[in-house]
Structure formats: C-alpha cells, structure tokens
Design an enzyme around this catalytic site. Structure first.
Site, PDB file in Angstrom:
ATOM      1  N   THR A 166       0.829  -1.210   0.000  1.00  0.00           N
ATOM      2  CA  THR A 166       0.000   0.000   0.000  1.00  0.00           C
ATOM      3  C   THR A 166       0.863   1.260   0.000  1.00  0.00           C
TER       4      THR A 166
ATOM      5  N   SER B  52      -6.568   0.583  -2.330  1.00  0.00           N
ATOM      6  CA  SER B  52      -7.362  -0.451  -3.001  1.00  0.00           C
ATOM      7  C   SER B  52      -6.857  -0.731  -4.405  1.00  0.00           C
TER       8      SER B  52
ATOM      9  N   ILE C 237       2.024   0.095   7.008  1.00  0.00           N
ATOM     10  CA  ILE C 237       2.701  -1.195   6.913  1.00  0.00           C
ATOM     11  C   ILE C 237       2.873  -1.819   8.301  1.00  0.00           C
TER      12      ILE C 237
ATOM     13  N   CYS D  99       0.016 -13.401  -2.498  1.00  0.00           N
ATOM     14  CA  CYS D  99       0.341 -13.345  -1.054  1.00  0.00           C
ATOM     15  C   CYS D  99      -0.897 -12.905  -0.271  1.00  0.00           C
ATOM     16  N   LEU D 100      -1.598 -11.910  -0.815  1.00  0.00           N
ATOM     17  CA  LEU D 100      -2.803 -11.435  -0.113  1.00  0.00           C
ATOM     18  C   LEU D 100      -3.808 -12.565   0.052  1.00  0.00           C
TER      19      LEU D 100
ATOM     20  N   ALA E 153      -2.982 -14.378   3.212  1.00  0.00           N
ATOM     21  CA  ALA E 153      -3.299 -13.648   4.453  1.00  0.00           C
ATOM     22  C   ALA E 153      -4.809 -13.500   4.626  1.00  0.00           C
TER      23      ALA E 153
ATOM     24  N   GLU F 278      -6.272  -5.885   3.840  1.00  0.00           N
ATOM     25  CA  GLU F 278      -6.375  -7.115   3.039  1.00  0.00           C
ATOM     26  C   GLU F 278      -7.549  -7.054   2.065  1.00  0.00           C
ATOM     27  N   GLY F 279      -7.809  -5.852   1.539  1.00  0.00           N
ATOM     28  CA  GLY F 279      -8.938  -5.648   0.641  1.00  0.00           C
ATOM     29  C   GLY F 279     -10.139  -5.214   1.454  1.00  0.00           C
ATOM     30  N   THR F 280     -10.649  -4.005   1.147  1.00  0.00           N
ATOM     31  CA  THR F 280     -11.814  -3.506   1.894  1.00  0.00           C
ATOM     32  C   THR F 280     -13.038  -4.373   1.587  1.00  0.00           C
TER      33      THR F 280
HETATM   34  P1  TGC Z   1      -6.301  -7.693 -11.772  1.00  0.00           P
HETATM   35  O1  TGC Z   1      -6.139  -7.405 -13.238  1.00  0.00           O
HETATM   36  O2  TGC Z   1      -7.603  -8.185 -11.291  1.00  0.00           O
HETATM   37  O3  TGC Z   1      -5.186  -8.730 -11.315  1.00  0.00           O
HETATM   38  C1  TGC Z   1      -3.836  -8.593 -11.694  1.00  0.00           C
HETATM   39  C2  TGC Z   1      -3.261 -10.007 -11.788  1.00  0.00           C
HETATM   40  O4  TGC Z   1      -3.343 -10.628 -10.500  1.00  0.00           O
HETATM   41  C3  TGC Z   1      -4.159 -11.808 -10.554  1.00  0.00           C
HETATM   42  N1  TGC Z   1      -4.915 -11.838  -9.295  1.00  0.00           N
HETATM   43  C4  TGC Z   1      -4.688 -12.705  -8.311  1.00  0.00           C
HETATM   44  N2  TGC Z   1      -3.822 -13.731  -8.218  1.00  0.00           N
HETATM   45  C5  TGC Z   1      -3.824 -14.463  -7.080  1.00  0.00           C
HETATM   46  N3  TGC Z   1      -4.639 -14.169  -6.039  1.00  0.00           N
HETATM   47  C6  TGC Z   1      -5.517 -13.148  -6.088  1.00  0.00           C
HETATM   48  N4  TGC Z   1      -6.297 -12.871  -5.043  1.00  0.00           N
HETATM   49  C7  TGC Z   1      -5.568 -12.366  -7.268  1.00  0.00           C
HETATM   50  N5  TGC Z   1      -6.300 -11.294  -7.667  1.00  0.00           N
HETATM   51  C8  TGC Z   1      -5.889 -10.992  -8.912  1.00  0.00           C
HETATM   52  C9  TGC Z   1      -5.029 -11.621 -11.771  1.00  0.00           C
HETATM   53  O5  TGC Z   1      -5.453 -12.861 -12.279  1.00  0.00           O
HETATM   54  C10 TGC Z   1      -4.076 -10.915 -12.725  1.00  0.00           C
HETATM   55  O6  TGC Z   1      -3.198 -11.869 -13.229  1.00  0.00           O
HETATM   56  P2  TGC Z   1      -2.575 -11.702 -14.716  1.00  0.00           P
HETATM   57  O7  TGC Z   1      -1.800 -12.942 -14.915  1.00  0.00           O
HETATM   58  O8  TGC Z   1      -3.775 -11.571 -15.632  1.00  0.00           O
HETATM   59  O9  TGC Z   1      -1.761 -10.467 -14.679  1.00  0.00           O
HETATM   60  O10 TGC Z   1      -5.807  -6.404 -10.984  1.00  0.00           O
HETATM   61  P3  TGC Z   1      -6.520  -5.028 -10.707  1.00  0.00           P
HETATM   62  O11 TGC Z   1      -5.490  -3.963 -10.782  1.00  0.00           O
HETATM   63  O12 TGC Z   1      -7.740  -4.876 -11.573  1.00  0.00           O
HETATM   64  O13 TGC Z   1      -6.938  -5.139  -9.174  1.00  0.00           O
HETATM   65  C11 TGC Z   1      -7.965  -5.939  -8.733  1.00  0.00           C
HETATM   66  C12 TGC Z   1      -8.203  -5.716  -7.212  1.00  0.00           C
HETATM   67  C13 TGC Z   1      -8.873  -4.367  -6.983  1.00  0.00           C
HETATM   68  C14 TGC Z   1      -9.155  -6.807  -6.765  1.00  0.00           C
HETATM   69  C15 TGC Z   1      -6.888  -5.805  -6.431  1.00  0.00           C
HETATM   70  O14 TGC Z   1      -6.043  -4.793  -6.752  1.00  0.00           O
HETATM   71  C16 TGC Z   1      -7.090  -5.813  -4.943  1.00  0.00           C
HETATM   72  O15 TGC Z   1      -7.251  -6.894  -4.371  1.00  0.00           O
HETATM   73  N6  TGC Z   1      -7.059  -4.635  -4.237  1.00  0.00           N
HETATM   74  C17 TGC Z   1      -7.054  -4.590  -2.788  1.00  0.00           C
HETATM   75  C18 TGC Z   1      -5.648  -4.289  -2.286  1.00  0.00           C
HETATM   76  C19 TGC Z   1      -5.337  -4.984  -0.990  1.00  0.00           C
HETATM   77  O16 TGC Z   1      -5.974  -5.930  -0.579  1.00  0.00           O
HETATM   78  N7  TGC Z   1      -4.294  -4.535  -0.324  1.00  0.00           N
HETATM   79  C20 TGC Z   1      -3.830  -5.186   0.874  1.00  0.00           C
HETATM   80  C21 TGC Z   1      -2.447  -4.731   1.261  1.00  0.00           C
HETATM   81  S1  TGC Z   1      -1.634  -5.762   2.442  1.00  0.00           S
HETATM   82  C22 TGC Z   1      -2.480  -5.571   3.848  1.00  0.00           C
HETATM   83  O17 TGC Z   1      -3.490  -4.960   3.918  1.00  0.00           O
HETATM   84  C23 TGC Z   1      -1.910  -6.253   5.055  1.00  0.00           C
HETATM   85  S2  TGC Z   1      -2.890  -5.989   6.449  1.00  0.00           S
HETATM   86  C24 TGC Z   1      -2.016  -6.685   7.717  1.00  0.00           C
HETATM   87  C25 TGC Z   1      -2.584  -7.979   8.179  1.00  0.00           C
HETATM   88  O18 TGC Z   1      -2.964  -8.832   7.362  1.00  0.00           O
HETATM   89  O19 TGC Z   1      -2.675  -8.200   9.365  1.00  0.00           O
HETATM   90  P1  FAD Z   2      -8.839   3.550  -0.262  1.00  0.00           P
HETATM   91  O1  FAD Z   2      -8.387   2.585  -1.300  1.00  0.00           O
HETATM   92  O2  FAD Z   2      -8.518   4.989  -0.479  1.00  0.00           O
HETATM   93  O3  FAD Z   2     -10.410   3.382  -0.108  1.00  0.00           O
HETATM   94  C1  FAD Z   2     -11.226   4.318   0.615  1.00  0.00           C
HETATM   95  C2  FAD Z   2     -12.691   3.873   0.454  1.00  0.00           C
HETATM   96  O4  FAD Z   2     -13.052   3.915  -0.936  1.00  0.00           O
HETATM   97  C3  FAD Z   2     -12.920   2.428   0.903  1.00  0.00           C
HETATM   98  O5  FAD Z   2     -14.197   2.300   1.466  1.00  0.00           O
HETATM   99  C4  FAD Z   2     -12.860   1.664  -0.403  1.00  0.00           C
HETATM  100  O6  FAD Z   2     -13.534   0.421  -0.361  1.00  0.00           O
HETATM  101  C5  FAD Z   2     -13.556   2.648  -1.330  1.00  0.00           C
HETATM  102  N1  FAD Z   2     -13.230   2.408  -2.726  1.00  0.00           N
HETATM  103  C6  FAD Z   2     -12.027   2.505  -3.338  1.00  0.00           C
HETATM  104  N2  FAD Z   2     -12.112   2.163  -4.636  1.00  0.00           N
HETATM  105  C7  FAD Z   2     -13.419   1.821  -4.847  1.00  0.00           C
HETATM  106  C8  FAD Z   2     -14.150   1.332  -5.977  1.00  0.00           C
HETATM  107  N3  FAD Z   2     -13.565   1.121  -7.161  1.00  0.00           N
HETATM  108  N4  FAD Z   2     -15.465   1.082  -5.819  1.00  0.00           N
HETATM  109  C9  FAD Z   2     -16.063   1.257  -4.608  1.00  0.00           C
HETATM  110  N5  FAD Z   2     -15.427   1.703  -3.504  1.00  0.00           N
HETATM  111  C10 FAD Z   2     -14.125   1.975  -3.634  1.00  0.00           C
HETATM  112  N6  FAD Z   2      -0.940  -2.479   3.582  1.00  0.00           N
HETATM  113  C11 FAD Z   2       0.201  -3.151   3.254  1.00  0.00           C
HETATM  114  O7  FAD Z   2       0.637  -3.121   2.108  1.00  0.00           O
HETATM  115  N7  FAD Z   2       0.886  -3.844   4.201  1.00  0.00           N
HETATM  116  C12 FAD Z   2       0.488  -3.909   5.485  1.00  0.00           C
HETATM  117  O8  FAD Z   2       1.124  -4.572   6.322  1.00  0.00           O
HETATM  118  C13 FAD Z   2      -0.709  -3.219   5.861  1.00  0.00           C
HETATM  119  N8  FAD Z   2      -1.118  -3.209   7.157  1.00  0.00           N
HETATM  120  C14 FAD Z   2      -2.204  -2.456   7.524  1.00  0.00           C
HETATM  121  C15 FAD Z   2      -2.538  -2.325   8.874  1.00  0.00           C
HETATM  122  C16 FAD Z   2      -3.599  -1.525   9.253  1.00  0.00           C
HETATM  123  C17 FAD Z   2      -3.930  -1.373  10.706  1.00  0.00           C
HETATM  124  C18 FAD Z   2      -4.388  -0.867   8.271  1.00  0.00           C
HETATM  125  C19 FAD Z   2      -5.568  -0.040   8.667  1.00  0.00           C
HETATM  126  C20 FAD Z   2      -4.050  -0.973   6.943  1.00  0.00           C
HETATM  127  C21 FAD Z   2      -2.959  -1.742   6.551  1.00  0.00           C
HETATM  128  N9  FAD Z   2      -2.553  -1.826   5.212  1.00  0.00           N
HETATM  129  C22 FAD Z   2      -1.402  -2.500   4.851  1.00  0.00           C
HETATM  130  C23 FAD Z   2      -3.229  -1.013   4.201  1.00  0.00           C
HETATM  131  C24 FAD Z   2      -4.565  -1.576   3.729  1.00  0.00           C
HETATM  132  O9  FAD Z   2      -4.370  -2.683   2.903  1.00  0.00           O
HETATM  133  C25 FAD Z   2      -5.309  -0.455   3.008  1.00  0.00           C
HETATM  134  O10 FAD Z   2      -5.737   0.454   4.005  1.00  0.00           O
HETATM  135  C26 FAD Z   2      -6.488  -0.953   2.198  1.00  0.00           C
HETATM  136  O11 FAD Z   2      -6.056  -1.725   1.108  1.00  0.00           O
HETATM  137  C27 FAD Z   2      -7.386   0.199   1.698  1.00  0.00           C
HETATM  138  O12 FAD Z   2      -6.624   1.223   1.141  1.00  0.00           O
HETATM  139  P2  FAD Z   2      -6.856   2.744   1.616  1.00  0.00           P
HETATM  140  O13 FAD Z   2      -6.837   2.773   3.094  1.00  0.00           O
HETATM  141  O14 FAD Z   2      -5.899   3.583   0.870  1.00  0.00           O
HETATM  142  O15 FAD Z   2      -8.337   3.101   1.192  1.00  0.00           O
END
Ligand code: TGC
Ligand code: FAD
Length: 399
Positions: A147, A153, A178, A253-254, A257, A378-380
């Site tokens: 992030t 997102s 992070i 990886c996501l 998790a 981990e994805g809203t």
């Molecule tokens: P998109 O075109 O859909 O995908 C790009 C490529 O990735 C593949 N793919 C996946 N592969 C494995 N597992 C999944 N869950 C996958 N999702 C997608 C997809 O097939 C594609 O592959 P290729 O070969 O065609 O290139 O990508 P997009 O840019 O349209 O994004 C889709 C979206 C919005 C769903 C994705 O970006 C997303 O999941 N956004 C949310 C971001 C997120 O979850 N961030 C989390 C950060 S880490 C964190 O929060 C840690 S919290 C700490 C803790 O856990 O305690």
């Molecule tokens: P944004 O993406 O700005 O979203 C704001 C709002 O808009 C949300 O409600 C969202 O759902 C909505 N929104 C966005 N796009 C759309 C759409 N297309 N349609 C409808 N609604 C939409 N990240 C890491 O990489 N590593 C970590 O270890 C990690 N740890 C974390 C720990 C904590 C305590 C927290 C709070 C977050 C952590 N994150 C980490 C980040 C986390 O993954 C992000 O906060 C999350 O992915 C959402 O991103 P954002 O906060 O920028 O919100």
C-alpha cells in the site's frame, strides 16, 4: 453466577461452539493445535492485552520469538524450519490468536502469510535460506509493503519505482500503513520497474530506508503500523524476487493472508459472544438476569447463528484449500462475510454489556475497534464485494 440467576433458571448453558458442534468438524490433530494455541493465548496474551492496547505498545520481538517457538510463524509452509501444517490448522491457529486480539493475528499473518510467503513462493534458493529459518523462529521480523499513500485499493497504480543502476537496483517511494514496518529486519517491497511490478527483499538497515511508526490509531493499537520511506535505496540484483513478475504475485500473497482472516475474525467474534453470554447470565436488571429477557436471547441466538455459519464457511474453504482447489474469489466470499458478521457480533455484544461494554475491562469494544481495521485491510469489504460481483456477472466494476 449469582444465586438469583440460578433461581430464575438462567444456569450456565452450552457454549456457542458446543451448540454448533464445532469439534465434530475437526480431526484429533486439529483439535490439539487449536487447544494448544487457545491455552497459550489465555496464559500469555489475555493477561496483558488490555494494557498493551491502551498503551499502544506491543512487545513484538518477545512475542515473535514465543510464537516462533510454537511453530506459528509460516506455519503452513514446508521446510526452512516451518511447521508444514494443513491450511485448516493454520486457520484454527489464526482464530485462536484473534480471540486474543486482532493485532496478534496480524503479527502472525504478516510474518507468515505475507513476508515469508512472498520469499517462499517467489524467492531464490539463497533468499529462502537467508531469511526463512530465522523468520520461522521469530528472530527476524518481516513486513510487506504494498500500500502507498495514494494507492490502497488500487495497488496497480503504485508509484514506488525500482530502476537499474549498473548491476544494482535503486528503490524510491513511500509505503503506508505497513504492519510491523518499524520493527522489521526485512521488508518485502513491491515496486514498478520497466518490466512491470516486481518484488524486492530489503534489509531494513540498508541506507536510505526509514520506517516511521504511525501513532494515534484508535484501532489495532496492539500492533505496530508504519510508513516506509525508500530514498534511493541501493540493492544488489540478488534482492529481486525472481519468481514475482507482475501484480499477480503480491495479490497471491494477499490470498494467503486473507485466508487467515476468514478464520481469524471469528476468534474476535467468539470472544465477544462468550463475554456477552457470561455477562447476560449474571447481570441483573428489573430483578432478573438480563439473559432471561427475550430481546437479549434473540441477540445471543442471532450472534451464535452468524458465528456458527462463519465457522462452517471457514472450514469449507479450509478443506478446499487443503484439497488444492480454493480460488481467490472464494477467499473473498469468506473474508467479506466473516469480517462483516464479526463486527456486527462485536457491536451487538457491546449493547448487551451496556455501559460496561465501552470500557477496557471487557474485550468487546477493543475487538470491535480492531475489526474496523480488519474490514479495511487485506482488501476492503467493498473490494471483496466487487470481486464477488465480478465473479457472478463477469463484469468488473472497479474502474
Ligand atoms: P487484476 O487485473 O484483477 O489482477 C492482476 C493479476 O493478478 C491476478 N490476481 C490474483 N492472483 C492471485 N490471487 C488473487 N487474489 C488475485 N487477484 C488478482 C489476476 O489474475 C491478474 O493476473 P494476470 O496474470 O492476468 O496479470 O488487478 P486489478 O489492478 O484490476 O486489481 C484488482 C483488485 C482491486 C481486486 C486488487 O487490486 C485488490 O485486491 N485490491 C485490494 C488491495 C489490498 O488488498 N491490499 C492489501 C495490502 S496488504 C495488507 O493490507 C496487510 S494488512 C495486515 C494484516 O494482514 O494483518
Ligand atoms: P482507499 O483505497 O482509499 O479506499 C477508501 C474507500 O473507498 C474504501 O471504502 C474503499 O472500499 C472505497 N473504494 C475505493 N475504490 C473503490 C471502488 N472502485 N469502488 C467502490 N469503492 C471503492 N498495507 C500493506 O501493504 N501492508 C500492510 O502490512 C498493511 N497493514 C495495515 C494495517 C492496518 C492497521 C491498516 C488499517 C491498513 C494496513 N494496510 C497495509 C493497508 C490496507 O491494505 C489499506 O488500508 C487498504 O487496502 C485500503 O486502502 P486505503 O486505506 O488507501 O483506502
């Protein structure tokens, strides 16, 4: 329980787990792992968690070593000192850890499912040998930087850049929110290159790398959350994760998790439910235990149903993962449902505790506040709704 409660017929009844019959879903080894982690949480986490949370201060290093000794770090990975358990066993451990606090489960998720998994799945043999054994024991801590301040997102828009300089790479950019960032020994950092998005293993003592702890959080206070600044961080070619060649790699990886959260969130929910149940049996108003009022029983029944359905769903997804046919969209179904229901259970439990529910004396408000983060990271919930929506309709609604 008070004498009055007994005389009114509100005796200690079944637990939600017993009512749903959860033990019957598990084999002997799974029950043993669950019971071991539950007992550790009760002894080592529960006596301290309220003050860790209130002070916003988690002893990450000590805890990591203890969790490593139990085999909970990279638990479902094979080799390199990892326990190599089933996915279900890993999920059950996450559930028990999150019954303690979401921050403890986060520590384990980020270490095992994000940082270690990235190296395990996409790293070179040298990278795996260098980092995984010490990360499995908790002597080295990892974080996962995807992030950014302007890209949460939508990580595909990331601005962190890695450019070639002779045989080296130079990383520049900022990562935000992070987990464990400022206590980590190693950061897995995702960056844009001329060849698309790639991953890098960054020792945190590399010049140009700084991590700043984010203060004043009102959620996940028993967890370290940081900003990572990469200011011309020079890395050798060997820092590149060779197997990670696109955004698909961090998203995989996501998936790992998120799977842990499908189970984990239910731990927070169970703790809230059990707390509310115990409180309802002993707290009296209008001359009776509040558990004897129909409205309270309806709340407890509804909480139990959603908790039980969540466990059944988690177990189903866990069995599919162990069979090797779990797909990412199914993980989204689980994360969306179970976190959403867990937060609702926490909020309902809070109402049963009345004013006591807002204090740190009980775990309920702490869990409710934590689950706000779990709903977002981990994805809203919106992202997971859109992933499910896309799976059903065939039409992406992200852009
Ligand atoms: P998109 O075109 O859909 O995908 C790009 C490529 O990735 C593949 N793919 C996946 N592969 C494995 N597992 C999944 N869950 C996958 N999702 C997608 C997809 O097939 C594609 O592959 P290729 O070969 O065609 O290139 O990508 P997009 O840019 O349209 O994004 C889709 C979206 C919005 C769903 C994705 O970006 C997303 O999941 N956004 C949310 C971001 C997120 O979850 N961030 C989390 C950060 S880490 C964190 O929060 C840690 S919290 C700490 C803790 O856990 O305690
Ligand atoms: P944004 O993406 O700005 O979203 C704001 C709002 O808009 C949300 O409600 C969202 O759902 C909505 N929104 C966005 N796009 C759309 C759409 N297309 N349609 C409808 N609604 C939409 N990240 C890491 O990489 N590593 C970590 O270890 C990690 N740890 C974390 C720990 C904590 C305590 C927290 C709070 C977050 C952590 N994150 C980490 C980040 C986390 O993954 C992000 O906060 C999350 O992915 C959402 O991103 P954002 O906060 O920028 O919100």
């Amino acid at each position: 329980m008070t004498q009055a409660a007994v005389s009114q017929g509100v005796s200690a009844g079944m637990s939600a787990d017993a009512l749903i019959g959860i033990d019957a879903l598990l084999n002997a080894e799974e029950r043993e792992i669950r019971d071991t982690v539950r007992s550790v949480v009760q002894r080592k986490i529960n006596p301290h968690i309220a003050s860790w949370y209130e002070n916003g201060d988690l002893p990450v290093r000590e805890l990591a070593v203890e969790l490593g000794e139990l085999g909970l770090l990279g638990m479902h990975l094979k080799g390199y000192g990892c326990a190599g358990t089933s996915a279900v066993a890993y999920g059950l451990a996450c559930l028990e850890l999150e019954a303690g606090d979401s921050g403890i489960r986060s520590l384990v998720s980020v270490q095992g499912s994000l940082a270690m998994f990235a190296i395990y799945a996409f790293g070179s043999d040298e990278q795996k040998e260098q980092w995984l054994p010490d990360m499995a024991t908790g002597h080295r801590i990892g974080c996962f930087g995807l992030t950014e301040p302007d890209h949460g997102s939508n990580p595909s828009g990331m601005r962190t850049r890695a450019t070639r300089s002779g045989g080296d790479w130079i990383l520049t950019g900022t990562k935000m929110w992070i987990t464990n960032g400022s206590v980590a020994d190693v950061a897995v950092v995702w960056a844009r290159t001329d060849d698309g998005i790639r991953g890098f293993v960054v020792p945190t003592d590399t010049p140009g790398f700084t991590a700043n702890t984010i203060k004043s959080k009102l959620s996940l206070r028993a967890s370290v959350t940081s900003e990572l600044v990469l200011d011309g961080v020079r890395l050798p070619e060997g820092a590149l994760l060779p197997g990670a060649t696109s955004l698909g790699a961090p998203l995989r990886c996501l998936g790992e998790a998120r799977f842990g959260i499908v189970f984990g969130a239910l731990g927070a929910a169970r703790d809230c439910l059990e707390t509310a149940l115990e409180y309802a049996r002993s707290r009296e108003q209008f001359g009776r235990p509040i558990g004897g009022f129909q409205l309270t029983q309806q709340k407890l029944a509804d909480m139990t149903l959603e908790y039980g359905k969540g466990v059944l769903l988690a177990m189903h997804l866990g069995r599919r993962k162990d069979a090797g046919d779990l797909v990412p969209e199914q993980v989204s179904v689980g994360k969306l449902n179970n976190v959403r229901e867990a937060i609702q259970i926490a909020r309902t439990a809070r109402t049963i505790l009345g004013a006591s529910g807002i204090t740190g004396e009980y775990p309920v408000m702490r869990h409710a506040n934590n689950l706000e983060s779990v709903l977002t990271y981990e994805g809203t919930s919106e992202m997971h709704s859109l992933i499910v929506g896309q799976a059903l309709t065939g039409v992406g609604a992200f852009r």
